[in-house]
Write a protein that holds these residues in place. Structure first.
Motif, PDB file in Angstrom:
ATOM      1  N   UNK A 203       0.843  -1.201   0.000  1.00 19.95           N
ATOM      2  CA  UNK A 203       0.000   0.000   0.000  1.00 19.95           C
ATOM      3  C   UNK A 203       0.873   1.245   0.000  1.00 19.95           C
ATOM      4  N   UNK A 204       1.908   1.255   0.855  1.00 17.45           N
ATOM      5  CA  UNK A 204       2.815   2.404   0.919  1.00 17.45           C
ATOM      6  C   UNK A 204       3.522   2.615  -0.410  1.00 17.45           C
ATOM      7  N   UNK A 205       4.013   1.548  -1.005  1.00 17.37           N
ATOM      8  CA  UNK A 205       4.676   1.657  -2.306  1.00 17.37           C
ATOM      9  C   UNK A 205       3.717   2.173  -3.371  1.00 17.37           C
ATOM     10  N   UNK A 206       2.483   1.668  -3.370  1.00 15.31           N
ATOM     11  CA  UNK A 206       1.521   2.060  -4.410  1.00 15.31           C
ATOM     12  C   UNK A 206       1.132   3.532  -4.303  1.00 15.31           C
ATOM     13  N   UNK A 207       1.400   4.152  -3.160  1.00 15.79           N
ATOM     14  CA  UNK A 207       1.152   5.587  -3.016  1.00 15.79           C
ATOM     15  C   UNK A 207       2.313   6.419  -3.551  1.00 15.79           C
ATOM     16  N   UNK A 208       3.442   5.739  -3.799  1.00 15.96           N
ATOM     17  CA  UNK A 208       4.632   6.428  -4.276  1.00 15.96           C
ATOM     18  C   UNK A 208       4.931   6.200  -5.752  1.00 15.96           C
TER      19      UNK A 208
ATOM     20  N   UNK B 131      -6.639  -1.959  -4.566  1.00 15.37           N
ATOM     21  CA  UNK B 131      -7.114  -1.446  -5.859  1.00 15.37           C
ATOM     22  C   UNK B 131      -6.063  -0.768  -6.737  1.00 15.37           C
ATOM     23  N   UNK B 132      -5.068  -0.109  -6.152  1.00 12.55           N
ATOM     24  CA  UNK B 132      -4.104   0.644  -6.953  1.00 12.55           C
ATOM     25  C   UNK B 132      -3.004  -0.226  -7.557  1.00 12.55           C
ATOM     26  N   UNK B 133      -3.031  -1.536  -7.310  1.00 11.30           N
ATOM     27  CA  UNK B 133      -1.961  -2.410  -7.784  1.00 11.30           C
ATOM     28  C   UNK B 133      -2.383  -3.137  -9.055  1.00 11.30           C
ATOM     29  N   UNK B 134      -1.482  -3.160 -10.030  1.00 11.72           N
ATOM     30  CA  UNK B 134      -1.696  -3.891 -11.276  1.00 11.72           C
ATOM     31  C   UNK B 134      -1.420  -5.365 -10.998  1.00 11.72           C
ATOM     32  N   UNK B 135      -2.316  -6.228 -11.441  1.00 13.70           N
ATOM     33  CA  UNK B 135      -2.148  -7.664 -11.220  1.00 13.70           C
ATOM     34  C   UNK B 135      -2.066  -8.383 -12.560  1.00 13.70           C
TER      35      UNK B 135
END
Length: 181
Positions: free
Chosen positions: A85-90, A111-115
């Protein structure tokens, strides 16, 4: 303002800068009370890649979760979830796996991560989904092969996993003396 940082400066020294420590603290608060030391690697990324866009890509099994004898028993830890989550905010974050996309969507649920499931044959990129057309055409053959392998007789410790677009033959639970056959 702080003077520019020389490119050869060790990242351990960079982590001592007050502006870097403050940024880490803000990031930790946003990530849901992560310890600062868990995010200590962020300055290394930003320092070495300064001025270039970053993208974080990781495999699921063996990287984000440990390899298990039974692949159905893996669980993403709270610590790893918070780091993602922290990484996906950066920066953009993507997870690729041999597992089906539906499994990744449930197991990761950020939700913000590409899978990318089934080795990239199916992708969920921020809600937009893609399935490789040739893999979809071959899915019927995969199911047929899975049924035939399962009907051929059980080999102690073998797990045949039909993943929709791919088929996996797990043998890690087979006794070592039977693996070479």
């Amino acid at each position: 303002a702080l003077p520019p940082t020389p490119a050869a400066l060790p990242s351990e020294l960079l982590a001592r800068r007050p502006d870097v420590r403050e940024a880490q603290a803000r990031l930790a608060a946003a990530a849901g009370r992560l310890r600062i030391d868990e995010l200590a690697f962020f300055p290394r990324f930003t320092h070495r890649m300064k001025g270039r866009p970053l993208f974080f890509l990781a495999d699921f099994d063996g990287t984000l979760v440990p390899i298990r004898r039974d692949p159905a028993r893996v669980v993403l830890s709270l610590r790893v979830r918070r780091l993602l989550i922290a990484l996906s905010q950066q920066m953009p974050v993507a997870i690729i796996s041999g597992r089906p996309l539906t499994f990744l969507e449930k197991a990761i649920a950020i939700p913000k991560i590409i899978l990318a499931g089934n080795h990239g044959l199916e992708i969920n990129m921020w809600g937009k989904k893609f399935r490789h057309p040739q893999a979809v055409v071959g899915a019927k053959q995969i199911r047929s092969l899975a049924r035939r392998l399962q009907q051929a007789g059980e080999i102690q410790g073998v797990l045949i996993e039909d993943k929709g677009l791919t088929l996996t033959f797990h043998y890690r639970m087979v006794a070592p003396r039977h693996r070479e056959a």
